[in-house]
Design a protein around this motif. Sequence first.
Motif, PDB file in Angstrom:
ATOM      1  N   THR A 313       0.912  -1.221   0.106  1.00 57.73           N
ATOM      2  CA  THR A 313      -0.061  -0.164   0.101  1.00 57.73           C
ATOM      3  C   THR A 313       0.859   1.362   0.036  1.00 57.73           C
ATOM      4  O   THR A 313       1.533   1.399   0.965  1.00 57.73           O
ATOM      5  CB  THR A 313      -1.156  -0.036   1.361  1.00 57.73           C
ATOM      6  N   ILE A 314       0.756   1.994  -1.101  1.00 59.29           N
ATOM      7  CA  ILE A 314       1.853   3.322  -1.092  1.00 59.29           C
ATOM      8  C   ILE A 314       0.991   4.351  -0.469  1.00 59.29           C
ATOM      9  O   ILE A 314       1.974   5.433  -0.146  1.00 59.29           O
ATOM     10  CB  ILE A 314       2.450   3.192  -2.644  1.00 59.29           C
ATOM     11  N   TRP A 315      -0.193   4.614  -0.967  1.00 59.56           N
ATOM     12  CA  TRP A 315      -0.915   5.913  -0.377  1.00 59.56           C
ATOM     13  C   TRP A 315      -1.955   5.125   0.511  1.00 59.56           C
ATOM     14  O   TRP A 315      -2.748   4.316  -0.095  1.00 59.56           O
ATOM     15  CB  TRP A 315      -1.500   6.498  -1.164  1.00 59.56           C
ATOM     16  N   PRO A 316      -2.022   5.339   1.881  1.00 62.93           N
ATOM     17  CA  PRO A 316      -1.337   6.250   2.454  1.00 62.93           C
ATOM     18  C   PRO A 316      -0.032   5.731   2.763  1.00 62.93           C
ATOM     19  O   PRO A 316       0.147   4.627   3.036  1.00 62.93           O
ATOM     20  CB  PRO A 316      -2.132   6.501   4.017  1.00 62.93           C
ATOM     21  N   PHE A 317       1.089   6.588   2.751  1.00 60.76           N
ATOM     22  CA  PHE A 317       2.457   5.972   2.921  1.00 60.76           C
ATOM     23  C   PHE A 317       2.822   5.584   4.305  1.00 60.76           C
ATOM     24  O   PHE A 317       2.125   6.155   5.313  1.00 60.76           O
ATOM     25  CB  PHE A 317       3.275   7.198   2.569  1.00 60.76           C
ATOM     26  N   PRO A 318       3.574   4.446   4.303  1.00 61.57           N
ATOM     27  CA  PRO A 318       3.624   3.952   5.906  1.00 61.57           C
ATOM     28  C   PRO A 318       4.809   4.730   6.772  1.00 61.57           C
ATOM     29  O   PRO A 318       5.663   4.227   6.811  1.00 61.57           O
ATOM     30  CB  PRO A 318       4.199   2.515   5.482  1.00 61.57           C
ATOM     31  N   VAL A 320       5.179   5.602   9.874  1.00 62.91           N
ATOM     32  CA  VAL A 320       5.875   5.225  11.204  1.00 62.91           C
ATOM     33  C   VAL A 320       6.524   4.062  10.851  1.00 62.91           C
ATOM     34  O   VAL A 320       7.772   4.031  11.539  1.00 62.91           O
ATOM     35  CB  VAL A 320       4.365   4.930  11.848  1.00 62.91           C
ATOM     36  N   THR A 321       6.173   3.179  10.036  1.00 63.49           N
ATOM     37  CA  THR A 321       6.909   1.908   9.997  1.00 63.49           C
ATOM     38  C   THR A 321       8.230   2.208   9.053  1.00 63.49           C
ATOM     39  O   THR A 321       9.304   1.660   9.551  1.00 63.49           O
ATOM     40  CB  THR A 321       6.273   0.858   9.101  1.00 63.49           C
ATOM     41  N   ALA A 322       7.975   3.084   8.164  1.00 62.46           N
ATOM     42  CA  ALA A 322       9.241   3.365   7.320  1.00 62.46           C
ATOM     43  C   ALA A 322      10.364   3.891   8.240  1.00 62.46           C
ATOM     44  O   ALA A 322      11.532   3.753   8.242  1.00 62.46           O
ATOM     45  CB  ALA A 322       9.101   4.443   6.308  1.00 62.46           C
ATOM     46  N   LYS A 323       9.766   5.016   9.188  1.00 63.05           N
ATOM     47  CA  LYS A 323      10.998   5.654  10.132  1.00 63.05           C
ATOM     48  C   LYS A 323      11.373   4.620  10.990  1.00 63.05           C
ATOM     49  O   LYS A 323      12.490   4.600  11.207  1.00 63.05           O
ATOM     50  CB  LYS A 323      10.017   6.558  10.926  1.00 63.05           C
ATOM     51  N   LYS A 324      10.644   3.715  11.406  1.00 65.45           N
ATOM     52  CA  LYS A 324      10.814   2.790  12.288  1.00 65.45           C
ATOM     53  C   LYS A 324      12.078   1.901  11.730  1.00 65.45           C
ATOM     54  O   LYS A 324      12.965   1.733  12.589  1.00 65.45           O
ATOM     55  CB  LYS A 324       9.796   1.887  13.027  1.00 65.45           C
ATOM     56  N   TYR A 325      12.001   1.343  10.666  1.00 69.37           N
ATOM     57  CA  TYR A 325      12.916   0.698  10.087  1.00 69.37           C
ATOM     58  C   TYR A 325      14.174   1.067   9.423  1.00 69.37           C
ATOM     59  O   TYR A 325      15.006   0.690   9.149  1.00 69.37           O
ATOM     60  CB  TYR A 325      12.297  -0.456   9.135  1.00 69.37           C
ATOM     61  N   LEU A 326      13.974   2.345   8.986  1.00 68.13           N
ATOM     62  CA  LEU A 326      15.146   3.007   8.065  1.00 68.13           C
ATOM     63  C   LEU A 326      15.891   4.239   9.251  1.00 68.13           C
ATOM     64  O   LEU A 326      17.099   4.419   8.465  1.00 68.13           O
ATOM     65  CB  LEU A 326      14.213   4.037   7.188  1.00 68.13           C
ATOM     66  N   ASP A 327      15.426   4.703   9.989  1.00 71.92           N
ATOM     67  CA  ASP A 327      16.114   5.645  10.826  1.00 71.92           C
ATOM     68  C   ASP A 327      17.576   5.426  11.351  1.00 71.92           C
ATOM     69  O   ASP A 327      18.237   6.171  11.283  1.00 71.92           O
ATOM     70  CB  ASP A 327      15.577   6.028  12.126  1.00 71.92           C
ATOM     71  N   ASP A 328      17.738   3.949  11.536  1.00 76.40           N
ATOM     72  CA  ASP A 328      19.346   3.645  11.920  1.00 76.40           C
ATOM     73  C   ASP A 328      19.992   3.246  10.921  1.00 76.40           C
ATOM     74  O   ASP A 328      21.017   2.684  11.151  1.00 76.40           O
ATOM     75  CB  ASP A 328      18.878   2.569  13.054  1.00 76.40           C
ATOM     76  N   LYS A 329      19.476   3.182   9.666  1.00 71.96           N
ATOM     77  CA  LYS A 329      20.339   2.733   8.556  1.00 71.96           C
ATOM     78  C   LYS A 329      21.485   4.099   8.073  1.00 71.96           C
ATOM     79  O   LYS A 329      20.909   5.005   8.374  1.00 71.96           O
ATOM     80  CB  LYS A 329      19.376   2.286   7.393  1.00 71.96           C
ATOM     81  N   GLU A 330      22.372   3.415   7.324  1.00 69.41           N
ATOM     82  CA  GLU A 330      23.391   4.453   6.799  1.00 69.41           C
ATOM     83  C   GLU A 330      22.821   5.082   5.674  1.00 69.41           C
ATOM     84  O   GLU A 330      23.190   6.170   5.172  1.00 69.41           O
ATOM     85  CB  GLU A 330      24.782   3.896   6.827  1.00 69.41           C
ATOM     86  N   VAL A 331      22.382   4.111   4.580  1.00 68.91           N
ATOM     87  CA  VAL A 331      21.859   4.482   3.150  1.00 68.91           C
ATOM     88  C   VAL A 331      20.742   3.808   3.029  1.00 68.91           C
ATOM     89  O   VAL A 331      20.391   2.393   3.130  1.00 68.91           O
ATOM     90  CB  VAL A 331      23.076   3.874   2.071  1.00 68.91           C
TER      91      VAL A 331
END
Lengths: 380, 281
Positions: A313-318, A320-331
Motif C-alpha cells: 500500500t503506497i498511499w497512505p504512505f507507511p 511510522v513503519t518506514a521511520k521505525k526501520y530506516l532511521d538507523d540505516k546508513e544508506v
Amino acid sequence: MIVPWGEEELVQGNEAIAMGAIASEIDLFAGYPITPSSEIAEILSRYLPALGKKWIQMEDEIASISAIIGGSLAGAKAMTATSGPGFSLMQEGLGYACMTEVPIVIVNVMRAGPSTGLPTQAAQGDVMQARWGTHGDHPVIAMVPCSVRECFDLTVRAFNLAECFRTPVLLLADEIVGHMRERIAFPGEDEVEIKCQPEPDVPIEWYEHYHPTASNVSPMARFGTGYRFHVTGLTHDAHGFPTRKVEEVMAKLGRLKHKITRRLDELEDVRLHGLEDSKVVIFAYGSVYRSALAAQQILAEEGMKVGVFRPVTIWPFPDVTAKKYLDDKEVVIVPELNQGQIIHEVERVTLDAVRIVPVQRIDGYQITPEQIVEQIGEVV
Amino acid sequence: MMAVHLPYEHKYLRHKKKFPHVWCPGCGIGILMGSIIRAIIDLDWKKDDVVVSSGIGCTSRMPVYLDFNTLHTTHGRALAFSTGVKLANPTLKVITVMGDGDALAIGGNHIIHTARRNMDMTAIVVNNNNYGMTGGQFSPTTPEGARTSTTPYGMMEPNFDVCDLMSGAGATFVARGTVYHVMELDRIFKRAMEKKGFSVVEVLSPCPTSFGRANNQADPVDMMESLRDDTVTVKQATKMKQQDLEGKILRGIFRDVDVPEYLDRYEELCQRARERLEMNQ
C-alpha cells in the motif's frame, strides 16, 4: 468456472486483475481502450455478459469513471481500468468519488509519460498523480502489485477496501506487471473474503447518507432502496445537502481525512526482508521490487547484507513503519521508474543522518538488479 | 394535467431542507421543474423509483429540491453518471436535467453517444442561450449576433440546433417546448418519460438576469412574451407560408421512432455470451 479457483495456471497480470474483479463479484465495468490496460476490458467483455453482469465501453475515460460512480450509487460493485493519459482524464471523477464517498476501483496500468509518452513501456510516473492529481485535499488509497498473483489478490483487496472505507481505491500496476505471464496458484474460493458496505438498518426518515460514526464511515444506502438521498460534489452536510456553514464544512472534510488517517493499521501493507542486520536498505515498490530482491541476492552471494523495504500500500504512505526501520540505516537506495517521486516521501519520514540515494530510469525499461548493485557499490 | 396535479406538487419537494431556491426572479427553471413533477405524478411513478441527475449550472441545481433519488454530478457528465445508474439498476426511471452549456459544450460528447446507445432514459436540456450561473458567457446555443459577457461585439459562431443534433445522433424521441407553454410542456414531458428509449426534450427558458440584460430584454415578461410570439407548433407551421415562418422556432415532437433499446439488446447479448461460453444453466 471463470476463475480457476485452487488451480495452477499460466496467466497474464492484466488477466489476473480481470479474474480478481470477477472473484470480487463485480457488477459493472465501464472503460475506454488504452494500452497497456486494454486486456482487462477485453477479458471482462468476454465474461461479464455471460455472468449477467454489466460491461460497457464509454466514449472516453471521464465518462467511464462517471458511469462506475453512478453504477455504484445504484448498487453495483464497479471498476474501470486505464493507463496514464486516461488516468489524467479520470482525475475529475476521482475527486468526485472521494468527496461523495462512493466505493469504486480504478486500475491504472502505468506506462511511460509524460503525455502520450511510450505507450507500450513501463513507468512508475503516476505515483504522485495518484496522490495529488485531483484538485483539493482528499483521501487516497493506492496499492502497487509486483507479480501476477498479486494482481489478483490486490484487486480483491481493492474492492474490499473501497467498500469498507466508502472511497475510490487505486491499483497502480505497471506495464511490466500487467503484461507479465507467470504460472500462479489461485487461492481456493473459500480462502477469498469478499466484503461489502453494510446496508443501513435505520428507519427511512432517520437516514443520513453521511452519518458521523466512530469509524467515520457510515452504512451506505443505494438508489432505489427506499432511502432517498442527495449526492453532490458541493461540500455537504450529513444528509448530503450543500452547505457553507463552517462547522458542517469542517465536519465533512475532517471526516474525509480521518476515515483514512485513523485507520492506518487496516491499510498498511509492507514487506520487509533482512532489515535487522543491514546498514543498507533498498526501498522499492511494484515491478522494481523484483530487481531489488535480485540485487539483495547478488550482494548476499558477495558477502554483503542489504535489506529490502517494500510498501504494497503506497498511499497512505507507511510513515511510522518506514521511520521505525530506516532511521538507523546508513544508506537507503530508492530505485523507481521515474525522476524521483516516492524518494521524497522516504526523505520526509527519515532522519537527516540517513543518506537517501536514487536509482532512476525513465526510458521505458526496467531498472536491472545490476544497476542497483552498482549504485550500492558506489556509495558504500 | 396541471389543474389535477398542482395541489400535489409540493409533496415532491424537499421543503424543510432546501428552500428558498437559487434561481433569479423571472427564471423559467422553476416552471419546468413543476412540469417534470406533474408528468411524474401523471405517470404514477413512485418517488423511490425515480432518479433525477444533473451536471453543473443553474438548471443542474434542480435535483436538490426534488424528493427523489437525486444526483448532482460534475460539469457535462450527468448522462455518463445516469448511464451507470441505469445499467446497475434498470428498474429505475432516470431523468437527467442539464443546461445548454452543460449538455452541449462540455457534455457534447456524452450526449451524442448517449443518444447513439439508446438507453431508456430522459434528458431535458434547458436552453436559456447562455451560461447563467457564471455570469452570462456565450454557449453553443447563443444565437449569432447576441451579446453575452464573452461576446461583447456579438456572437460570431453559429449555434447548435439541439433537436437536429439529437435526431442525427439517434435519440428515439426528440421534442422542443417552452416554459411559456406549460401545459403543452407537461404533455411533452410525459410522452418523453414514458417512451422506451433515449428521449430528449429541449426547453426554451428565459434568463433575464444574464442573457436578457445584455440583449435589451431585461424585463422577464418581455422574454416570456417572446417565447409566445417567436415560436409556432409543428402543426401550425404546416399551414403557414414560408415567409411567415422566417425567424420562428418550432415547438412540438420532431421524432418518435421505435428502435431496440440498449438494455433489451444487452439481455440478448448476455444470452449469446452464455451460449458461446456454454454457460447455460
